[in-house]
Design a protein around this motif. Structure first.
Motif, PDB file in Angstrom:
ATOM      1  N   SER A  64     -73.238 -45.435  70.773  1.00  0.00           N
ATOM      2  CA  SER A  64     -73.528 -46.367  69.689  1.00  0.00           C
ATOM      3  C   SER A  64     -74.909 -46.957  69.936  1.00  0.00           C
ATOM      4  CB  SER A  64     -72.486 -47.484  69.645  1.00  0.00           C
ATOM      5  OG  SER A  64     -72.636 -48.350  70.762  1.00  0.00           O
ATOM      6  N   MET A  65     -75.529 -47.449  68.891  1.00  0.00           N
ATOM      7  CA  MET A  65     -76.850 -48.045  69.033  1.00  0.00           C
ATOM      8  C   MET A  65     -76.795 -49.262  69.959  1.00  0.00           C
ATOM      9  SD  MET A  65     -79.003 -46.224  67.321  1.00  0.00           S
ATOM     10  CE  MET A  65     -80.357 -47.231  66.782  1.00  0.00           C
ATOM     11  N   VAL A  92     -82.638 -36.134  67.222  1.00  0.00           N
ATOM     12  CA  VAL A  92     -81.365 -36.835  67.352  1.00  0.00           C
ATOM     13  C   VAL A  92     -80.597 -36.754  66.042  1.00  0.00           C
ATOM     14  CG1 VAL A  92     -82.176 -38.450  69.118  1.00  0.00           C
ATOM     15  CG2 VAL A  92     -82.211 -39.130  66.728  1.00  0.00           C
ATOM     16  N   LEU A  93     -79.301 -36.864  66.177  1.00  0.00           N
ATOM     17  CA  LEU A  93     -78.380 -36.880  65.052  1.00  0.00           C
ATOM     18  C   LEU A  93     -77.705 -38.238  65.043  1.00  0.00           C
ATOM     19  CD1 LEU A  93     -76.869 -35.236  62.852  1.00  0.00           C
ATOM     20  CD2 LEU A  93     -75.254 -34.581  64.633  1.00  0.00           C
ATOM     21  N   SER A  94     -77.602 -38.824  63.877  1.00  0.00           N
ATOM     22  CA  SER A  94     -76.950 -40.119  63.743  1.00  0.00           C
ATOM     23  C   SER A  94     -75.771 -39.965  62.788  1.00  0.00           C
ATOM     24  CB  SER A  94     -77.945 -41.144  63.190  1.00  0.00           C
ATOM     25  OG  SER A  94     -77.337 -42.398  63.053  1.00  0.00           O
ATOM     26  N   GLN A  95     -74.578 -40.319  63.265  1.00  0.00           N
ATOM     27  CA  GLN A  95     -73.371 -40.201  62.452  1.00  0.00           C
ATOM     28  C   GLN A  95     -72.635 -41.537  62.450  1.00  0.00           C
ATOM     29  OE1 GLN A  95     -71.419 -37.001  64.588  1.00  0.00           O
ATOM     30  NE2 GLN A  95     -72.184 -35.519  63.109  1.00  0.00           N
ATOM     31  N   PRO A  96     -71.935 -41.825  61.359  1.00  0.00           N
ATOM     32  CA  PRO A  96     -71.167 -43.079  61.334  1.00  0.00           C
ATOM     33  C   PRO A  96     -70.122 -43.094  62.453  1.00  0.00           C
ATOM     34  CG  PRO A  96     -71.237 -42.050  59.163  1.00  0.00           C
ATOM     35  CD  PRO A  96     -71.824 -41.073  60.130  1.00  0.00           C
ATOM     36  N   ASP A  97     -69.961 -44.249  63.048  1.00  0.00           N
ATOM     37  CA  ASP A  97     -68.950 -44.431  64.089  1.00  0.00           C
ATOM     38  C   ASP A  97     -67.583 -44.415  63.410  1.00  0.00           C
ATOM     39  OD1 ASP A  97     -67.163 -45.369  66.022  1.00  0.00           O
ATOM     40  OD2 ASP A  97     -68.583 -46.847  66.808  1.00  0.00           O
ATOM     41  N   ASP A 100     -65.983 -47.793  63.594  1.00  0.00           N
ATOM     42  CA  ASP A 100     -66.685 -48.917  62.983  1.00  0.00           C
ATOM     43  C   ASP A 100     -67.741 -48.358  62.033  1.00  0.00           C
ATOM     44  OD1 ASP A 100     -68.096 -51.155  62.241  1.00  0.00           O
ATOM     45  OD2 ASP A 100     -68.632 -51.766  64.268  1.00  0.00           O
ATOM     46  N   GLY A 101     -67.412 -48.286  60.761  1.00  0.00           N
ATOM     47  CA  GLY A 101     -68.282 -47.695  59.756  1.00  0.00           C
ATOM     48  C   GLY A 101     -69.638 -48.365  59.628  1.00  0.00           C
TER      49      GLY A 101
END
Length: 157
Positions: A64-65, A92-97, A100-101
């Motif tokens: 997570s960030m 990098v790839l960023s996907q919703p957690d 925790d949206g």
């Protein structure tokens, strides 16, 4: 009230602890300056980008960030800016957690892994070069001593 002369040092100014602190900082700054220059000159990248990629490399499932900023001891804003740059470059790839949206999980792409490995190999060579004149036994002593200091400092937090 008694005035101090301009030459009088504050209490503790010449203490061994302060000398150690200043020397540790100075050594770190010298090495960091060399690393920053090498990353810029040889790879057109920055040390903070490398640090983010290294943290993500250690966590193949992503982070997570918030966890990433804690791992790097920097603000969320700094991490967000760097991650955006790396995302734009396809590293990098960023996907919703899923838990925790509102949060994102960030991970290295295949290209990010490839580039990180290239950067890490160069980083290793540069570090070895920085310490090339320090005898291996002295390096071992310093690693052990600083490990002890780190443990003692960690006990106080």
């Amino acid at each position: 009230m008694e005035e101090r002369s301009a030459r009088e040092e504050p209490a503790g100014a010449g203490s061994p602890e302060l000398r150690l602190w200043v020397r540790l900082l100075r050594c770190a700054k010298i090495g960091e300056k060399q690393l920053r220059r090498n990353f810029e000159d040889q790879f057109d990248t920055t040390l903070p980008r490398f640090d983010v990629m290294a943290a993500l490399h250690r966590e193949p499932d992503g982070m997570s960030m918030g966890r990433l900023s804690k791992a790097l001891l920097v603000s969320n804003g700094n991490v967000t800016s760097i991650v955006r740059q790396l995302h734009t470059q396809g590293l990098v790839l960023s996907q919703p957690d899923p838990q925790d949206g509102r949060s994102a999980i960030v991970s290295l792409t295949e290209e990010g892994e490839r580039q990180f490995k290239q950067l890490a190999e160069a980083h290793h060579r540069w570090i070895a070069d920085i310490f090339r004149d320090v005898p291996p036994a002295r390096i071992d002593q310093l690693v052990d001593g600083l490990g002890e200091v780190r443990r003692l400092l960690g006990d106080k937090t």
